[in-house]
Design a protein around this motif. Structure first.
Motif, PDB file in Angstrom:
ATOM      1  N   ALA A   1       0.833  -1.204   0.000  1.00  0.00           N
ATOM      2  CA  ALA A   1       0.000   0.000   0.000  1.00  0.00           C
ATOM      3  C   ALA A   1       0.868   1.254   0.000  1.00  0.00           C
ATOM      4  O   ALA A   1       1.797   1.387   0.800  1.00  0.00           O
ATOM      5  N   GLY A   2       0.576   2.151  -0.908  1.00  0.00           N
ATOM      6  CA  GLY A   2       1.346   3.386  -1.001  1.00  0.00           C
ATOM      7  C   GLY A   2       0.489   4.508  -1.545  1.00  0.00           C
ATOM      8  O   GLY A   2      -0.539   4.272  -2.179  1.00  0.00           O
ATOM      9  N   THR A   3       0.928   5.721  -1.285  1.00  0.00           N
ATOM     10  CA  THR A   3       0.175   6.866  -1.772  1.00  0.00           C
ATOM     11  C   THR A   3       1.124   8.000  -2.093  1.00  0.00           C
ATOM     12  O   THR A   3       2.314   7.969  -1.742  1.00  0.00           O
ATOM     13  N   SER A   4       0.606   8.988  -2.777  1.00  0.00           N
ATOM     14  CA  SER A   4       1.356  10.194  -3.074  1.00  0.00           C
ATOM     15  C   SER A   4       0.357  11.336  -3.208  1.00  0.00           C
ATOM     16  O   SER A   4      -0.860  11.145  -3.047  1.00  0.00           O
ATOM     17  N   VAL A   5       0.865  12.508  -3.450  1.00  0.00           N
ATOM     18  CA  VAL A   5       0.027  13.657  -3.785  1.00  0.00           C
ATOM     19  C   VAL A   5       0.546  14.209  -5.098  1.00  0.00           C
ATOM     20  O   VAL A   5       1.578  13.767  -5.605  1.00  0.00           O
ATOM     21  N   SER A   6      -0.144  15.147  -5.677  1.00  0.00           N
ATOM     22  CA  SER A   6       0.247  15.656  -6.991  1.00  0.00           C
ATOM     23  C   SER A   6       1.659  16.224  -6.971  1.00  0.00           C
ATOM     24  O   SER A   6       2.149  16.708  -5.946  1.00  0.00           O
ATOM     25  N   LEU A   7       2.322  16.166  -8.109  1.00  0.00           N
ATOM     26  CA  LEU A   7       3.676  16.710  -8.207  1.00  0.00           C
ATOM     27  C   LEU A   7       3.703  18.185  -7.834  1.00  0.00           C
ATOM     28  O   LEU A   7       4.635  18.657  -7.177  1.00  0.00           O
ATOM     29  N   ALA A   8       2.683  18.901  -8.244  1.00  0.00           N
ATOM     30  CA  ALA A   8       2.650  20.343  -7.971  1.00  0.00           C
ATOM     31  C   ALA A   8       2.624  20.634  -6.474  1.00  0.00           C
ATOM     32  O   ALA A   8       3.119  21.681  -6.036  1.00  0.00           O
TER      33      ALA A   8
ATOM     34  N   ALA B   1       7.681  14.808  -0.546  1.00  0.00           N
ATOM     35  CA  ALA B   1       6.827  13.878   0.202  1.00  0.00           C
ATOM     36  C   ALA B   1       7.095  12.433  -0.215  1.00  0.00           C
ATOM     37  O   ALA B   1       7.610  11.628   0.567  1.00  0.00           O
ATOM     38  N   TYR B   2       6.754  12.086  -1.455  1.00  0.00           N
ATOM     39  CA  TYR B   2       6.854  10.690  -1.887  1.00  0.00           C
ATOM     40  C   TYR B   2       8.293  10.178  -1.861  1.00  0.00           C
ATOM     41  O   TYR B   2       8.576   9.113  -1.296  1.00  0.00           O
ATOM     42  N   VAL B   3       9.211  10.905  -2.465  1.00  0.00           N
ATOM     43  CA  VAL B   3      10.598  10.438  -2.543  1.00  0.00           C
ATOM     44  C   VAL B   3      11.206  10.238  -1.154  1.00  0.00           C
ATOM     45  O   VAL B   3      11.752   9.161  -0.865  1.00  0.00           O
ATOM     46  N   PRO B   4      11.146  11.234  -0.247  1.00  0.00           N
ATOM     47  CA  PRO B   4      11.692  10.994   1.099  1.00  0.00           C
ATOM     48  C   PRO B   4      10.997   9.849   1.836  1.00  0.00           C
ATOM     49  O   PRO B   4      11.622   9.161   2.646  1.00  0.00           O
ATOM     50  N   SER B   5       9.711   9.631   1.547  1.00  0.00           N
ATOM     51  CA  SER B   5       9.019   8.525   2.228  1.00  0.00           C
ATOM     52  C   SER B   5       9.603   7.184   1.820  1.00  0.00           C
ATOM     53  O   SER B   5       9.709   6.256   2.635  1.00  0.00           O
ATOM     54  N   LYS B   6      10.019   7.055   0.564  1.00  0.00           N
ATOM     55  CA  LYS B   6      10.596   5.795   0.112  1.00  0.00           C
ATOM     56  C   LYS B   6      12.041   5.637   0.597  1.00  0.00           C
ATOM     57  O   LYS B   6      12.495   4.515   0.870  1.00  0.00           O
TER      58      LYS B   6
ATOM     59  N   VAL C   1       5.972  23.029  -0.344  1.00  0.00           N
ATOM     60  CA  VAL C   1       5.131  21.921   0.104  1.00  0.00           C
ATOM     61  C   VAL C   1       4.494  22.219   1.456  1.00  0.00           C
ATOM     62  O   VAL C   1       5.105  22.848   2.332  1.00  0.00           O
ATOM     63  N   GLY C   2       3.266  21.774   1.617  1.00  0.00           N
ATOM     64  CA  GLY C   2       2.603  21.906   2.907  1.00  0.00           C
ATOM     65  C   GLY C   2       2.885  20.687   3.770  1.00  0.00           C
ATOM     66  O   GLY C   2       2.966  19.559   3.272  1.00  0.00           O
ATOM     67  N   LEU C   3       3.027  20.890   5.054  1.00  0.00           N
ATOM     68  CA  LEU C   3       3.310  19.772   5.950  1.00  0.00           C
ATOM     69  C   LEU C   3       2.196  18.742   5.946  1.00  0.00           C
ATOM     70  O   LEU C   3       2.440  17.550   6.143  1.00  0.00           O
ATOM     71  N   ALA C   4       0.971  19.188   5.710  1.00  0.00           N
ATOM     72  CA  ALA C   4      -0.150  18.244   5.680  1.00  0.00           C
ATOM     73  C   ALA C   4       0.040  17.219   4.569  1.00  0.00           C
ATOM     74  O   ALA C   4      -0.260  16.034   4.739  1.00  0.00           O
ATOM     75  N   ALA C   5       0.566  17.665   3.418  1.00  0.00           N
ATOM     76  CA  ALA C   5       0.791  16.749   2.303  1.00  0.00           C
ATOM     77  C   ALA C   5       1.884  15.734   2.647  1.00  0.00           C
ATOM     78  O   ALA C   5       1.771  14.542   2.343  1.00  0.00           O
ATOM     79  N   VAL C   6       2.949  16.203   3.291  1.00  0.00           N
ATOM     80  CA  VAL C   6       4.032  15.307   3.673  1.00  0.00           C
ATOM     81  C   VAL C   6       3.536  14.284   4.689  1.00  0.00           C
ATOM     82  O   VAL C   6       3.825  13.087   4.589  1.00  0.00           O
TER      83      VAL C   6
END
Length: 243
Positions: A86-93, A163-168, A100-105
């Protein structure tokens, strides 16, 4: 692995997770298909056949995780393979590091990192009952610090993501820590890089030619490692991926 092997694949109602479930079932494994949406999970399991059993599982909801663990315990008594897909991301923008907003991270880390911890912790008592337990954390080549900083690698031209890259990258590090702790219990823990595959998850990257089935290859390989297989590694279909 035998026909009595039981696997849990999270986020498995579509994409690479679904392909992993299908491939493991084809090998004779009893597969528990975890899905946040119970209706989509049930539909996917029905399509994949009688060896695939749906279970509602939201990796960000502790009660849901514990309920899934109880269900597996009641029905199968143990777990041999855990695939944290299971994984998720938010839009590139929304991921530009400068804005970036902390909520997205937090949203991304809740699933991609904290969700893995929650599920793994809940499933460990079941995994320890297996003669050959395996844990596969589905990561991404984007999480490789080496590749991200190599000027000759095409990843350096990808949009920066906070967000996504640091999470991985964090998931890769977490994989090493689990492997260190669980080595003495014969639990092999590895991270898989399925590669860029054409799924709903990669809709912002048109033109991908690799399929979800292609991406599932390395995950299934790591999920079915022999007893002398590696642990604490990061692999794609070609072999080790640099950290």
């Amino acid at each position: 692995m035998t026909e009595t092997t039981t696997a849990l694949v999270t986020g498995a109602n579509k994409g690479i997770g679904r392909e992993v479930a299908a491939r493991l079932a084809a090998l004779g494994t009893t597969v528990v298909l975890g899905s946040r949406d119970p209706h989509r999970g049930a539909a996917a399991a029905a399509e994949l056949g009688p060896q695939v059993h749906p279970v509602p599982l939201d990796v960000t909801d502790r009660a849901s995780v514990l309920s899934a663990a109880r269900w597996i315990d009641e029905h199968f008594g143990r777990l041999d393979i855990l695939v944290n897909n299971a994984g998720t991301s938010v839009s590139l923008a929304a991921q530009a590091p400068s804005s970036v907003g902390l909520a997205a991270v937090r949203e991304v880390f809740e699933t991609n990192v904290f969700g893995v911890i929650s599920v793994t912790t809940a499933m460990l008592p079941l995994l320890t009952r297996s003669p050959a337990p395996r844990i596969v954390n589905v990561s991404s080549g984007l999480g490789s610090l080496t590749r991200m900083t190599d000027p000759e690698d095409y990843f350096t031209s990808r949009p920066p993501m906070a967000a996504y890259v640091p999470s991985k990258t964090a998931l890769n590090s977490l994989t090493v820590q689990y492997a260190k702790e669980l080595r003495g219990r014969n639990i092999l823990v590895n991270a898989a890089d399925p590669g860029p595959s054409a799924t709903d998850f990669t809709a912002e990257f048109p033109g991908l030619t690799r399929t979800a089935a292609d991406g599932a290859t390395v995950i299934v390989r790591l999920a079915t490692l022999p007893d002398d297989g590696p642990t604490g590694g990061f692999f794609d279909e070609h072999g080790p991926v640099p950290w």
